[in-house]
Design a protein around this motif. Structure first.
Motif, mmCIF file in Angstrom:
data_model
loop_
_atom_site.group_PDB
_atom_site.id
_atom_site.type_symbol
_atom_site.label_atom_id
_atom_site.label_comp_id
_atom_site.label_asym_id
_atom_site.label_seq_id
_atom_site.Cartn_x
_atom_site.Cartn_y
_atom_site.Cartn_z
ATOM 1 N N UNK B 72 73.440 12.200 58.054
ATOM 2 C CA UNK B 72 72.761 13.479 58.252
ATOM 3 C C UNK B 72 71.844 13.705 57.050
ATOM 4 N N UNK B 73 70.561 13.790 57.315
ATOM 5 C CA UNK B 73 69.581 13.934 56.228
ATOM 6 C C UNK B 73 68.894 15.295 56.329
ATOM 7 N N UNK B 74 68.950 16.048 55.244
ATOM 8 C CA UNK B 74 68.278 17.356 55.211
ATOM 9 C C UNK B 74 67.296 17.391 54.039
ATOM 10 N N UNK B 75 66.119 17.970 54.292
ATOM 11 C CA UNK B 75 65.154 18.179 53.214
ATOM 12 C C UNK B 75 65.757 19.204 52.247
ATOM 13 N N UNK B 76 65.574 19.008 50.947
ATOM 14 C CA UNK B 76 66.184 19.929 49.983
ATOM 15 C C UNK B 76 65.202 20.292 48.868
ATOM 16 N N UNK B 77 65.584 21.293 48.087
ATOM 17 C CA UNK B 77 64.773 21.705 46.922
ATOM 18 C C UNK B 77 65.007 20.720 45.783
ATOM 19 N N UNK B 78 63.966 20.242 45.147
ATOM 20 C CA UNK B 78 64.169 19.386 43.968
ATOM 21 C C UNK B 78 64.915 20.150 42.883
ATOM 22 N N UNK B 79 65.753 19.433 42.128
ATOM 23 C CA UNK B 79 66.555 20.074 41.080
ATOM 24 C C UNK B 79 66.105 19.632 39.691
ATOM 25 N N UNK B 80 65.170 18.722 39.656
ATOM 26 C CA UNK B 80 64.676 18.259 38.357
ATOM 27 C C UNK B 80 65.663 17.373 37.627
ATOM 28 N N UNK B 81 66.434 16.603 38.359
ATOM 29 C CA UNK B 81 67.368 15.682 37.706
ATOM 30 C C UNK B 81 66.613 14.497 37.117
ATOM 31 N N UNK B 82 67.204 13.925 36.059
ATOM 32 C CA UNK B 82 66.506 12.840 35.365
ATOM 33 C C UNK B 82 67.073 11.457 35.714
ATOM 34 N N UNK B 83 68.352 11.460 36.105
ATOM 35 C CA UNK B 83 68.952 10.152 36.404
ATOM 36 C C UNK B 83 69.792 10.276 37.677
ATOM 37 N N UNK B 84 70.323 9.150 38.089
ATOM 38 C CA UNK B 84 71.198 9.168 39.274
ATOM 39 C C UNK B 84 72.634 8.968 38.830
ATOM 40 N N UNK B 85 73.492 9.890 39.240
ATOM 41 C CA UNK B 85 74.867 9.860 38.738
ATOM 42 C C UNK B 85 75.885 9.782 39.871
ATOM 43 N N UNK B 86 77.040 9.205 39.551
ATOM 44 C CA UNK B 86 78.181 9.303 40.473
ATOM 45 C C UNK B 86 79.037 10.447 39.966
ATOM 46 N N UNK B 87 79.153 11.497 40.753
ATOM 47 C CA UNK B 87 79.886 12.681 40.311
ATOM 48 C C UNK B 87 81.350 12.588 40.733
ATOM 49 N N UNK B 88 82.158 13.310 40.005
ATOM 50 C CA UNK B 88 83.585 13.405 40.306
ATOM 51 C C UNK B 88 83.759 13.982 41.713
#
Ligand SMILES: [Fe+3]
Ligand SMILES: [Mg+2]
Ligand SMILES: [Zn+2]
Ligand SMILES: [Zn+2]
Lengths: 346, 746
Positions: B72-88
């Motif tokens: 399921x893919x939804x368009x979203x607001x950019x959050x200005x993240x700098x890297x790609x992380x695996x979150x808890x």
């Protein structure tokens, strides 16, 4: 056509409990299920009890006996009718004192046979010192009853009742070989053994006074449940107990005394020997600390094959199961016998 | 710049999905995060110039352990993240995701074991993001190391480094929850049958030597213990049969690799791909003429059950035996669940095996090997367990409420179901065994909790003597839940429909050993017209007495007597020799045949009767034995012209043909094929009358090659669509699928 009564309904099986529940138990008010302070149909047991006001109880039981054939290896319907009701009084902790009977005979039944049957019944009463205090006698036109039926009411007095409430930790003790009566009758019915010879199958029918009175006197408070495993056999008795007490009962297959010939015929007929009736054996649930002693005591009373066969365990989940520990160590679920053939093996 | 929020559903947890996503994101230079949601699904957020490219790549290519059912893919607001992380992991549940099944060791991991660096060369538990134990070690969801048995093995510094760095770990080890190596992983021990340790430099090599020398060795695997024994030595196999009290049920054989397996059985391309799949099932395949395997391994059968190692330990063990293959049968005693811990193994297998090769990675869920065969050319489940269970099966309708389905009673499985997903449990076994019943109860509770279900409806079989029915009633009392009772063959039929994603009225041929009928009789050869929750019993195999009930299933000669009586009006005396009770028993049977109490339309009982009448099988020491032997006896048979309107006439014809000295294999072949065409004809008539275009076949007898061929020919020649099982087992393990599907129509 609507539903009809089936033989399975009267087989002392799961179906019997179901029909009784719907016909009677669910229809009668709680207060009318017993005499106040006593024991009635509110609790599954061998007999009923009425308080006598002096701390003692009047123990009463009723049973009708129809057995085909009326004469079988090891006894006849007369011995059965007397012993059965005496045993039911005993299993509630009572001392049998009196019996009443109702005999219904088919027109044309040989008088000589009737005499033999009644003599058998009277012999048992004489030996047990139980009075015959009343009765009824009827004859039905030919074909309206199958040979003979006898109903008996057993009456006794108990200082304290053995109301079947097995306790976790209890040991299950049996007084001797199980299933003898059921095997003998069944084999006769299907004609694989003749009267007399019996193929080694002999009914164990007998009164258990000599066993139960001394036992109750000596170990009364330690005996938490007592049954004579008649219809439905050990399987029925233990399932009733496990269900009523919310426990799990585990029995050791190899410890249950079954005669080889009984096992052989049961196997041939595809019947679990543990579901076969005994008419001269007792099953007890006894405190673990006296269980060994009780077995020894039974042996001294002449019940040489008395044995501990299992135990009662407390259960959080899976309450009411009876489990058979097989010779290879697995736990097989021992179900209450059914009257109908319900195949489940794929 | 664009951003997307993505929810992935499928087999996406515990199969290297998150590290794969992270590495994909890094390679495209997009930022964001990926995290497991509590209920199981995976949430991804990406932003960056190439975010759309990321979505496309995710959909189009991935390692084969990852199964995507929905994205399921939804368009979203950019959050200005700098890297790609695996979150808890997040505890919040959204769309629940598949609990991953156990996967066989992958090629790269095996290569590391054989020729890798010091930490993994010869390491018995080597695994990576794309392989190794999953469901079997899972205590709860989500799939995180601390929720699995691996929690007892703290990572060494090198493993910790690989785990936390994509550069060091690579896609196979980075963030892999089961990461381990020789320095920190489980230990292997060799014990004698009393549990005393046996000293040796290398317990696995020692075990291999013991197997080669004819000793019987229990080996702890992924979902339980196997019993290994030399397959080429008659006396070893005979001894194993004696100790296991298993006179003739076939044993599976594990072969080092395809090359070795090819010496034992005929393997075509489809069989090869099944054998080497990550599910690594046992596959029944035709024996080779010159197979070195003892005939006692699968006595009287033309097929051998063969599988390949799925752990490094199994591989190294076999590699060091003389034969390079061995009997690898489940570590249980007759009729009981397989052992999964040392206590059980010592208690129950102590008398069966000489030694135990044990390890200390705890097995949380018992998972038996899966078994497949080819029926009418289609790979068909005889047992759907390791590698497949507990992956869900999607059905074509949505369930209004969660379902707990209790299945049948013997060789059974249960299910929980929600939305349009049915989670069949792993193979549970025979519920007359208390441990198996407890297993069913506990696994159902586990899945129910794992998928965070609430307020279920319960479904059970109509058979009042089933222990699963009893368990269902207990749940009903405990939860006060609404309970549905589904007739056995109705459930079989709906299982076939659910399997094929069929959501319209159809005609079903339900053929099996026995199911409790609406009339209290033993059904099992049924033509049903099915409209969801309703069905009409259109036709059935002619009723024949079933003398002694279940005893007739255990003693095929009883059914032969019933069929002789029905077909010829008399019972031949020689059947007495085939009954354990001899002549007296036959007399009892005859008396019952004159006043029968129970009738059956069972296909299984018909096959039993034929097997007994043709002298193929007298005993049933395992489920379906006479039918299985009859099928084996038909191998290479040719059609005889049998004319019969129903199966009783067919029985008479088969007996006549056999008496007139037609070759046994021709008679056996023809009788099964003809039974199929009788059933097929009936189904065609019914379908035409009802105006439906699909006929489905299900039930335990629907694995029989010849019966299904006979049915399929008729169905196809009358222009209808023919459906047989693909995703779920046709036998009683599939019942819970049909039971679950039924509730969608209520
Ligand atoms: Fe079935
Ligand atoms: Mg009592
Ligand atoms: Zn791997
Ligand atoms: Zn490490």
């Amino acid at each position: 056509m609507g539903e009809v009564v089936k033989l399975a309904h009267g087989a002392g099986s799961v179906e019997t409990s179901q029909i009784l529940e719907s016909l009677i138990f669910s229809k009668i008010e709680e207060r009318l299920k017993k005499v106040e302070g006593g024991l009635g149909i509110d609790f599954p047991d061998d007999a009923a009890a009425i308080p006598m006001g002096d701390g003692r109880f009047l123990v009463v039981t009723v049973d009708s006996y129809t057995v085909n054939p009326p004469f079988f290896p090891g006894g006849d319907i007369g011995v059965l009718a007397a012993s059965g009701s005496i045993n039911d009084v005993l299993m509630l902790g009572g001392k049998p004192i009196a019996l009443m009977d109702a005999i219904i005979v088919e027109e044309g039944f040989p008088l000589e046979d009737l005499r033999r049957i009644v003599d058998s019944m009277l012999r048992v009463l004489r030996e047990e010192g139980v009075a015959l205090i009343g009765g009824d006698f009827k004859v039905m036109p030919k074909g309206q009853i199958d040979k003979i039926a006898i109903a008996t009411v057993g009456i006794g007095i108990a200082d304290r009742l053995i109301v079947d409430r097995p306790q976790p930790g209890d040991k299950i003790v049996v007084s001797g070989y199980l299933g003898d009566h059921g095997a003998a009758i069944l084999a006769r019915q299907i004609g694989i053994i003749d009267e007399g010879s019996g193929g080694g199958l002999v009914s164990d029918v007998k009164p258990l006074t000599r066993l139960m009175l001394p036992l109750v006197e000596k170990y009364g408070p330690h005996i938490h449940a007592a049954r004579d495993p008649t219809r439905g056999g050990l399987a029925m008795a233990l399932n009733d107990w496990a269900k009523a007490s919310g426990t799990v009962i585990i029995v050791e297959e190899s410890a249950i005394p079954i005669r080889p010939q009984v096992a052989y015929y049961a196997n041939m007929l595809g019947i679990d020997p543990l579901a076969l009736a005994s008419e001269g054996a007792a099953v007890l649930s006894v405190s673990p600390d006296v269980a060994e002693e009780v077995v020894e005591f039974m042996k001294k009373l002449g019940f040489d094959n008395a044995a501990i066969i299992g135990e009662v365990r407390k259960a959080e989940r899976y309450r009411g199961y009876v489990l058979l520990k097989t010779v290879v160590g697995g736990l097989r679920i021992l179900e209450a016998p059914r009257g109908d053939l319900v195949p489940r093996i794929c | 710049m664009r951003a997307f929020k993505i929810y992935a559903v499928g087999i996406v947890q515990g199969v290297g999905f998150r590290p794969y996503v992270k590495m994909l994101a890094d390679s495209l230079g997009v930022a964001g995060y990926v995290k497991n949601m509590g209920g199981g699904e995976v949430e991804i957020f990406v932003e960056g110039e190439r975010a759309a490219k990321f979505v496309e790549a995710l959909w189009n290519s991935r390692p084969r352990a990852i199964v995507l059912e929905e994205l399921i893919v939804q368009e979203a607001e950019p959050q200005g993240r700098r890297s790609f992380e695996i979150l808890k992991s997040d505890e919040e549940a959204r769309t629940p995701s598949n609990v991953p099944p156990d996967l066989a060791i992958c090629e790269e991991c095996l290569r590391e074991v054989l020729e890798g660096d010091e930490r993994r060369r010869g390491y018995y538990f080597n695994s990576c993001s794309f392989c190794g134990p999953r469901f079997s070690v899972m205590r709860r969801l989500p799939y995180d190391r601390e929720n699995t048995s691996w929690v007892s093995f703290p990572m060494c510094p090198q493993c910790a480094a690989e785990y936390s760095s994509p550069r060091l770990g690579g896609v196979r080890r980075f963030f892999y929850q089961g990461i381990s190596c020789k320095l920190d992983g489980p230990r292997v021990r060799l014990l004698d049958s009393s549990g005393k340790p046996v000293e040796s430099d290398n317990p696995v090599l020692k075990a291999a030597e013991l197997v080669s020398r004819g000793y019987i060795v229990a080996v702890k695997g992924i979902g339980g213990y196997h019993i290994f024994a030399r397959a080429t030595d008659d006396s070893v196999v005979a001894e194993l049969r004696r100790r296991k009290r298993r006179p003739s049920q076939p044993f599976a054989v594990m072969a080092l690799d395809l090359r070795v397996a090819e010496r034992l059985v005929h393997i075509d391309e489809r069989a090869a791909s099944l054998l080497t799949s990550p599910q690594r099932p046992i596959v029944l395949l035709p024996k080779k003429e010159d197979s070195p395997i003892s005939p006692l391994v699968a006595p009287g059968l033309d097929k051998e059950g063969v599988f390949l190692p799925y752990t490094a330990l199994q591989y190294l063990l076999l590699a060091h035996t003389d034969d390079k293959f061995a009997v690898a049968t489940s570590g249980n005693v007759h009729g009981e669940p397989m052992c999964k811990d040392l206590k059980c193994a010592l208690e129950k297998l102590g008398r069966v095996v000489d030694y135990l090769l044990d390890h200390d990675l705890e097995i949380v869920h018992r998972v038996d090997d899966s078994v497949l065969r080819f029926t009418n050319g289609v790979p068909t489940f005889l047992r759907r367990s390791r590698g497949y269970a507990p992956a869900w099966i999607r059905i074509p309708r949505r369930l209004k409420r969660p379902v707990v389905a209790f299945g049948a009673d013997l060789q059974t499985a249960g299910a929980v179901a929600f939305e349009d997903k049915v989670v069949l449990t792993q193979y549970i076994g025979d519920l007359d065994n208390f441990d198996a019943l407890k297993d069913l109860d506990q696994e159902l509770r586990w899945f129910f909790k794992a998928y965070r279900l609430r307020d279920p409806v319960l479904v059970c079989d109509k058979n009042p003597a089933y222990n699963s029915t009893r368990l269902c009633k207990e749940w009903a009392e405990e939860l006060g839940a609404e309970t549905f009772v589904v007739q056995h063959h109705h459930a079989h039929a709906l299982a076939a429909a659910a399997d094929a994603k069929l959501d319209e009225p159809f005609v079903a041929i339900a053929i099996d050993g026995v199911g409790y009928g609406d009339d209290g009789m033993a059904w099992g050869g049924e033509i049903l017209f099915v409209e969801g929750a309703k069905y009409v019993r259109e036709r059935h195999l002619r009723y024949v007495p079933m003398p002694g009930g279940d005893l007739a299933a255990l003693r095929p000669a009883r059914m032969a007597a019933a069929y002789f009586h029905e077909a010829f009006g008399e019972v031949p005396m020689w059947l007495a020799e085939r009954l354990p009770g001899g002549l007296p028993e036959l007399e009892v049977v005859e008396r019952e045949l004159k006043a029968p109490k129970l009738f059956t339309s069972s296909t299984g009982r018909f096959l039993d009767a034929v097997a007994a009448a043709l002298g193929v099988a007298w005993e049933r020491t395992y489920e379906g034995e006479p039918a299985i032997r009859l099928e084996a006896a038909a191998a290479g048979g040719r059609p005889l012209p049998l004319e019969a309107e129903d199966q009783v006439e067919l029985f008479a014809q088969a007996v006549e043909a056999y008496r007139s000295r037609r070759p046994l294999k021709d008679v056996a072949y023809s009788v099964q094929l003809k039974l199929g065409s009788i059933l097929g004809t009936w189904a065609c008539e019914s379908a035409q009358r009802r105006g439906v275009d699909t006929v489905a076949v299900s039930g335990g007898a629907a694995v029989n090659d010849f019966i299904i061929a006979g049915i399929a020919q008729e169905i196809v020649s009358c222009g209808l669509r023919f459906i047989q099982h693909i995703r779920a087992p046709p036998g009683d393990e599939g019942i819970a699928l049909g039971q679950s599907y039924m509730t969608s129509f209520t």
